[in-house]
Design a protein around this motif. Structure first.
Motif, mmCIF file in Angstrom:
data_model
loop_
_atom_site.group_PDB
_atom_site.id
_atom_site.type_symbol
_atom_site.label_atom_id
_atom_site.label_comp_id
_atom_site.label_asym_id
_atom_site.label_seq_id
_atom_site.Cartn_x
_atom_site.Cartn_y
_atom_site.Cartn_z
ATOM 1 N N LEU A 184 3.321 0.011 -0.303
ATOM 2 C CA LEU A 184 3.237 1.426 -1.421
ATOM 3 C C LEU A 184 4.649 1.854 -1.409
ATOM 4 O O LEU A 184 5.439 1.914 -0.588
ATOM 5 C CB LEU A 184 2.375 2.412 -0.821
ATOM 6 C CG LEU A 184 2.450 4.023 -1.552
ATOM 7 C CD1 LEU A 184 1.834 3.613 -3.026
ATOM 8 C CD2 LEU A 184 1.897 4.819 -0.967
ATOM 9 N N THR A 185 5.193 2.253 -2.832
ATOM 10 C CA THR A 185 6.354 2.799 -2.974
ATOM 11 C C THR A 185 6.089 4.116 -3.510
ATOM 12 O O THR A 185 5.375 4.228 -4.610
ATOM 13 C CB THR A 185 7.144 2.286 -3.830
ATOM 14 O OG1 THR A 185 7.568 0.609 -3.466
ATOM 15 C CG2 THR A 185 8.685 2.758 -4.266
ATOM 16 N N VAL A 186 6.803 5.142 -2.768
ATOM 17 C CA VAL A 186 6.663 6.461 -3.243
ATOM 18 C C VAL A 186 7.629 6.867 -4.026
ATOM 19 O O VAL A 186 8.716 7.028 -3.259
ATOM 20 C CB VAL A 186 6.494 7.314 -1.855
ATOM 21 C CG1 VAL A 186 6.382 9.058 -2.361
ATOM 22 C CG2 VAL A 186 5.288 6.976 -1.157
ATOM 23 N N THR A 215 2.671 -0.554 4.476
ATOM 24 C CA THR A 215 3.929 -0.580 4.500
ATOM 25 C C THR A 215 4.304 0.213 3.345
ATOM 26 O O THR A 215 3.987 -0.010 2.158
ATOM 27 C CB THR A 215 4.552 -2.050 4.290
ATOM 28 O OG1 THR A 215 3.801 -2.873 5.555
ATOM 29 C CG2 THR A 215 6.030 -2.069 4.553
ATOM 30 N N TRP A 216 5.290 0.920 3.615
ATOM 31 C CA TRP A 216 5.320 1.909 2.471
ATOM 32 C C TRP A 216 7.005 2.114 2.290
ATOM 33 O O TRP A 216 7.639 2.262 3.341
ATOM 34 C CB TRP A 216 4.795 3.135 2.256
ATOM 35 C CG TRP A 216 5.231 4.487 3.294
ATOM 36 C CD1 TRP A 216 4.686 4.271 4.388
ATOM 37 C CD2 TRP A 216 5.914 5.382 3.116
ATOM 38 N NE1 TRP A 216 5.262 5.362 5.057
ATOM 39 C CE2 TRP A 216 5.893 6.110 4.461
ATOM 40 C CE3 TRP A 216 6.414 6.054 2.098
ATOM 41 C CZ2 TRP A 216 6.586 7.447 4.620
ATOM 42 C CZ3 TRP A 216 7.058 7.463 2.054
ATOM 43 C CH2 TRP A 216 7.152 8.003 3.519
ATOM 44 N N SER A 234 8.958 -7.298 -5.410
ATOM 45 C CA SER A 234 8.944 -6.326 -4.434
ATOM 46 C C SER A 234 8.204 -5.162 -4.751
ATOM 47 O O SER A 234 8.295 -4.467 -3.696
ATOM 48 C CB SER A 234 10.692 -5.807 -4.160
ATOM 49 O OG SER A 234 10.844 -4.843 -4.726
ATOM 50 N N ILE A 235 7.669 -5.063 -5.636
ATOM 51 C CA ILE A 235 6.818 -3.986 -5.899
ATOM 52 C C ILE A 235 5.424 -4.187 -5.980
ATOM 53 O O ILE A 235 4.924 -5.324 -6.424
ATOM 54 C CB ILE A 235 7.111 -2.985 -7.499
ATOM 55 C CG1 ILE A 235 8.710 -2.992 -7.330
ATOM 56 C CG2 ILE A 235 6.308 -1.932 -7.639
ATOM 57 C CD1 ILE A 235 9.247 -2.511 -8.621
ATOM 58 N N ASP A 236 4.296 -3.327 -5.329
ATOM 59 C CA ASP A 236 2.830 -3.750 -5.407
ATOM 60 C C ASP A 236 2.286 -2.369 -5.905
ATOM 61 O O ASP A 236 2.192 -2.222 -7.108
ATOM 62 C CB ASP A 236 2.395 -3.877 -4.248
ATOM 63 C CG ASP A 236 0.636 -4.367 -4.329
ATOM 64 O OD1 ASP A 236 0.607 -5.464 -4.693
ATOM 65 O OD2 ASP A 236 0.158 -3.562 -3.970
#
Ligand code: NAD
Ligand code: MN
Length: 358
Positions: A184-186, A215-216, A234-236
């Motif tokens: 996750l990317t915040v 993993t974030w 690199s993004i999900d």
């Protein structure tokens, strides 16, 4: 046999064209499946309705759709009416009171579609963006004084609540956990916006503790645009505020080949109210009435609708049909560089549905 009650709200512009296509495809799908059916109630709300009645939907409009199983929405936006009236009068008038606070936007490069990013192949771009959909920059707080005079002042105040941020963070972490990469990317802007965005970041840290297997990382929104272009692999899963995700998801759709393909679900996770599914594009004034709107975004939104209703088998049948159709350039509409018309793509989808999984 289970019958799902769907409220169809095509709205304006190509909304009417793609929703008609979506209804056709969904009926074909139900027929092929045999274990459920749809009844569609059609609502003529939108710009034309506004011209007659002075409002985008009736005063008791929400009561008319409150008990439907889901809403299939086209677009709010009319060439003769200011955008803030059409948007607030219809789409936001449904999303906000129905507490559809998680706006889920998957993006993939479908078979046969070329990304404008050179060197990026299909499997390397597979994202879901979760957009906070109930508050933030689009809370509607603010006002104008001294309109038209030199003293005029105007404000749009961003409103972030702990409840609002926590619930969308939790939704995004759970969604990230359900996907293979658990990543996750915040997205934030806590360098410049030092109050609400700092709270946003703090809540992300707290909620992350409930999801030790995810993993974030944290990314400033401007840097995120660069990462989407330079390192899409690199993004999900991504979670961002109402405004940030609005912008990032249009970029995502374009990177995956066309705005006409991208779907979205406005989800009320507690299921107190119906959720609403729609292509992310708008009314597309430049092509409306020409019969060339790409209906794939609506079909993919119907996949999300079916998943939401628990019809996983029918959802995956429709998704395979979509992938088979996009793989064939004969069924590419002009936005994808082809010459197919909405009706050709719809007929191809129905063919693929009838053939799928036989
Ligand atoms: P738009 O999405 O309508 O169009 C942007 C561009 O993408 C246009 O060139 C259009 O032709 C193209 N495009 C979009 N969907 C397509 C499709 N399915 N097939 C082929 N080409 C497609 O965005 P806009 O021009 O900024 O907005 C037009 C109107 O729609 C405005 O009134 C806006 O407020 C409204 N709008 C509504 C929603 C919504 O209700 N969810 C979303 C976006 C825009
Ligand atoms: Mn948008």
């Amino acid at each position: 046999m289970k019958t799902y009650k769907i409220a169809a709200i095509p709205g304006d512009g190509i909304g009417t064209e793609v929703i008609a296509a979506g209804v056709e495809a969904m009926n074909a799908l139900a027929k092929r499946d045999g274990s459920f059916s749809f009844t569609f109630d059609h609502f003529d709300w939108g710009g034309e309705y506004y011209k007659k009645h002075g409002r985008m939907m009736p005063e008791n409009g929400r009561d008319q759709i409150r008990h439907h199983d889901a809403i299939l929405f086209g677009s709010a936006g009319h060439p003769d009416i200011p955008d803030h009236i059409t948007l607030w009068g219809l789409r936001l008038a449904i999303c906000q009171p129905f507490d559809q606070y998680a706006n889920v936007r998957p993006t993939r490069i479908l078979p046969g579609i070329t990304s404008p990013l050179r060197h990026v192949k299909d499997k390397e771009l597979d994202w879901v963006i979760v957009r906070e959909n109930s508050e933030g920059e689009y809370a509607g707080v603010g006002g104008r004084v001294h309109q038209g005079s030199r003293l005029e002042a105007a404000t749009d105040v961003s409103m972030f609540t702990r409840v609002g941020v926590e619930r969308v963070m939790r939704f995004a972490f759970a969604l990230a956990r359900s996907r293979p990469r658990k990543l996750l990317t915040v997205v934030t802007k806590s360098n410049a916006q030092r109050h609400a965005m700092v709270m946003w970041d703090e809540i992300a840290v707290a909620v992350a503790k409930e999801f030790p297997d995810v993993t974030w990382d944290k990314m400033l929104v401007d840097a995120m645009t660069m990462r989407m272009v330079m390192r899409p692999q690199s993004i999900d899963t991504v979670v961002a505020t109402n405004l940030h995700a609005d912008i990032l998801s249009d970029l995502a759709a374009a990177l995956a080949g066309s705005l006409g393909i991208a779907p979205t679900g406005n989800i009320n996770p507690e299921r107190t109210f119906p959720s609403m599914f729609e292509p992310i594009h708008g009314s597309a004034f430049d092509i409306m009435g020409k019969g060339i709107a790409n209906p794939i975004g609506t079909f993919w939104s119907a996949v999300m609708l079916l998943e939401h209703l628990g019809e996983a088998k029918a959802a995956s049948r429709l998704m395979s049909a979509i992938e088979r159709v996009t793989a064939d350039p004969r069924f590419h509409t002009p936005d994808l560089g082809g010459r197919a018309r909405t009706a050709d793509v719809t007929a191809a989808i129905i063919d693929a549905i009838q053939g799928a999984n036989e």
